[in-house]
Design a protein around this motif. Structure first.
Motif, PDB file in Angstrom:
ATOM      1  N   GLU A 261       0.834  -1.205   0.000  1.00 35.02           N
ATOM      2  CA  GLU A 261       0.000   0.000   0.000  1.00 35.02           C
ATOM      3  C   GLU A 261       0.870   1.256   0.000  1.00 35.02           C
ATOM      4  OE1 GLU A 261      -3.980   1.744   2.200  1.00 35.02           O
ATOM      5  OE2 GLU A 261      -2.606   0.517   3.374  1.00 35.02           O
ATOM      6  N   ILE A 262       0.547   2.196  -0.872  1.00 30.67           N
ATOM      7  CA  ILE A 262       1.217   3.498  -0.895  1.00 30.67           C
ATOM      8  C   ILE A 262       0.379   4.530  -0.155  1.00 30.67           C
ATOM      9  CG2 ILE A 262       2.058   5.385  -2.345  1.00 30.67           C
ATOM     10  CD1 ILE A 262       2.599   3.324  -4.536  1.00 30.67           C
ATOM     11  N   ALA A 263      -0.865   4.724  -0.603  1.00 30.62           N
ATOM     12  CA  ALA A 263      -1.753   5.713   0.025  1.00 30.62           C
ATOM     13  C   ALA A 263      -3.185   5.398  -0.373  1.00 30.62           C
ATOM     14  CB  ALA A 263      -1.377   7.125  -0.413  1.00 30.62           C
ATOM     15  N   ARG A 281       3.813  13.000   0.946  1.00 30.00           N
ATOM     16  CA  ARG A 281       3.942  11.768   1.724  1.00 30.00           C
ATOM     17  C   ARG A 281       3.876  10.538   0.808  1.00 30.00           C
ATOM     18  NH1 ARG A 281      -0.435  13.148   6.521  1.00 30.00           N
ATOM     19  NH2 ARG A 281       0.854  14.615   7.719  1.00 30.00           N
ATOM     20  N   ALA A 282       2.987  10.597  -0.183  1.00 29.53           N
ATOM     21  CA  ALA A 282       2.843   9.462  -1.102  1.00 29.53           C
ATOM     22  C   ALA A 282       4.109   9.270  -1.928  1.00 29.53           C
ATOM     23  CB  ALA A 282       1.634   9.670  -2.005  1.00 29.53           C
ATOM     24  N   ARG A 285       6.716   7.769   0.311  1.00 26.90           N
ATOM     25  CA  ARG A 285       6.397   6.360   0.562  1.00 26.90           C
ATOM     26  C   ARG A 285       6.779   5.501  -0.640  1.00 26.90           C
ATOM     27  NH1 ARG A 285       6.149   1.816   3.405  1.00 26.90           N
ATOM     28  NH2 ARG A 285       4.286   0.552   2.989  1.00 26.90           N
ATOM     29  N   TYR A 286       6.454   5.985  -1.825  1.00 34.51           N
ATOM     30  CA  TYR A 286       6.799   5.252  -3.044  1.00 34.51           C
ATOM     31  C   TYR A 286       8.322   5.071  -3.154  1.00 34.51           C
ATOM     32  CZ  TYR A 286       7.581   4.390  -8.016  1.00 34.51           C
ATOM     33  OH  TYR A 286       8.012   3.860  -9.212  1.00 34.51           O
ATOM     34  N   GLU A 288      10.535   5.185  -0.793  1.00 34.46           N
ATOM     35  CA  GLU A 288      10.976   4.287   0.273  1.00 34.46           C
ATOM     36  C   GLU A 288      10.792   2.823  -0.133  1.00 34.46           C
ATOM     37  OE1 GLU A 288      10.009   3.902   5.025  1.00 34.46           O
ATOM     38  OE2 GLU A 288       8.318   4.002   3.648  1.00 34.46           O
ATOM     39  N   ILE A 289       9.641   2.495  -0.728  1.00 34.35           N
ATOM     40  CA  ILE A 289       9.377   1.130  -1.164  1.00 34.35           C
ATOM     41  C   ILE A 289      10.336   0.729  -2.281  1.00 34.35           C
ATOM     42  CG2 ILE A 289       7.687  -0.369  -2.293  1.00 34.35           C
ATOM     43  CD1 ILE A 289       5.493   1.327  -0.900  1.00 34.35           C
TER      44      ILE A 289
END
Length: 315
Positions: A261-263, A281-282, A285-286, A288-289
């Motif tokens: 899950e991203i957002a 933030r999205a 997060r992307y 980071e993944i």
């Protein structure tokens, strides 16, 4: 868009991938997978000796992800992984999924949305093989998959994909047109799955959410790199959850289809954050993944250009 304003990857058109795919189709159909995989070694060696900018970019990326200069064998393995996924793309598009051992990590993240009739939006990267996703559709009965890409690339790649698999339903939604948003919304409302690759940027202003999105300079594998928030802005405008998807190649006939899950843009943020903060933030997060997967399986990332060279992008 003026040529000098384009990022480096746009000066290496997708037609290179298209020609490679056409060559692999002939090899795959004429020789079969077992023999064709043996042919990958001289192909990889030829590419290593003549690849020019692409092999230099591979070496640069491996140095970043490994934290040291890569050995020649590691550079060879990176290119061979790329060639292997292109070869397997032929069989995957022809629905020969029984030739592979495909494991799925977190399938519930996707299937919960599909079973609820909501469709699903996926943000991937140039990791492994997107076509592995279609194997999940075969296993679950009906999973309608569309790929989002810019119009020129869509035209170039569509003819080759249909030549490989004329009986396989293939759907490409061409971005860069105002009607693309309506087409994408209709596809999702019809419980379709739509995926796009979010690890490339376009800086010039345009007419679509993908092109209007801002470019963020984010630390990636130890150096600042540019990532567009266009894919995430698109999901936000459509108020859809966004999942990360990768079809990772683990050698031989082994693949892993992974969902993260991203957002969830269908929900308001609990802390009342603004839309721009939610987008940022999205993106983080992307990244980071993506960074975590590159460290985990470094030979799966196939962006063969200078990913960190982007002097015009804002900090």
């Amino acid at each position: 868009m003026a040529p000098e304003s384009q990022p480096d990857w746009t000066r290496q058109p997708e037609r290179g991938n298209r020609h490679a795919l056409a060559l692999m189709r002939w090899i795959a159909m004429a020789l079969g997978r077992r023999i064709a995989r043996g042919v990958l070694h001289p192909i990889t060696l030829f590419f290593m000796l003549t690849g020019g900018a692409a092999t230099r970019a591979s070496r640069q990326y491996l140095a970043q992800v490994l934290g040291r200069p890569p050995r020649w064998s590691e550079r060879y393995r990176h290119v061979h992984h790329f060639a292997a996924t292109i070869l397997d793309r032929v069989y995957l598009l022809q629905r020969r999924h029984d030739a592979f051992d495909i494991r799925v990590t977190n399938p519930g993240l996707l299937m919960t949305q599909v079973e609820a009739g909501r469709g699903a939006m996926l943000a991937g990267a140039h990791l492994g093989s997107f076509e592995v996703l279609r194997s999940l559709g075969e296993g679950e009965g009906q999973l309608r998959v569309a790929m989002l890409m810019f119009e020129d690339n869509a035209r170039q790649i569509n003819a080759t994909l249909r030549a490989i698999a004329p009986d396989t339903p293939l759907h490409v939604i061409a971005l860069g047109r105002m009607s693309a948003m309506l087409e994408l919304r209709a596809w999702l409302d019809g419980n379709g799955v739509a995926g796009l690759l979010a690890d490339r940027t376009l800086r010039a202003p345009g007419t679509t959410p993908m092109q209007r999105g801002g470019v963020h300079r984010v630390n990636f594998l130890g150096r600042p790199a540019s990532f567009s928030d266009g894919p995430f802005r698109l999901a936000m405008m459509l108020r859809r959850p966004l999942l990360f998807m990768a079809g990772l190649y683990h050698g031989g006939r082994r693949y892993e289809l992974r969902f993260i899950e991203i957002a969830d843009f269908s929900q308001r943020p609990a802390d009342g954050a603004s839309s721009e903060v939610v987008l940022q933030r999205a993106v983080l997060r992307y990244v980071e993944i993506l960074e975590g997967i590159c460290h985990e399986t470094p030979y799966n990332w196939f962006n063969f250009f200078d990913f960190w060279s982007d002097p015009d992008a804002p900090t």
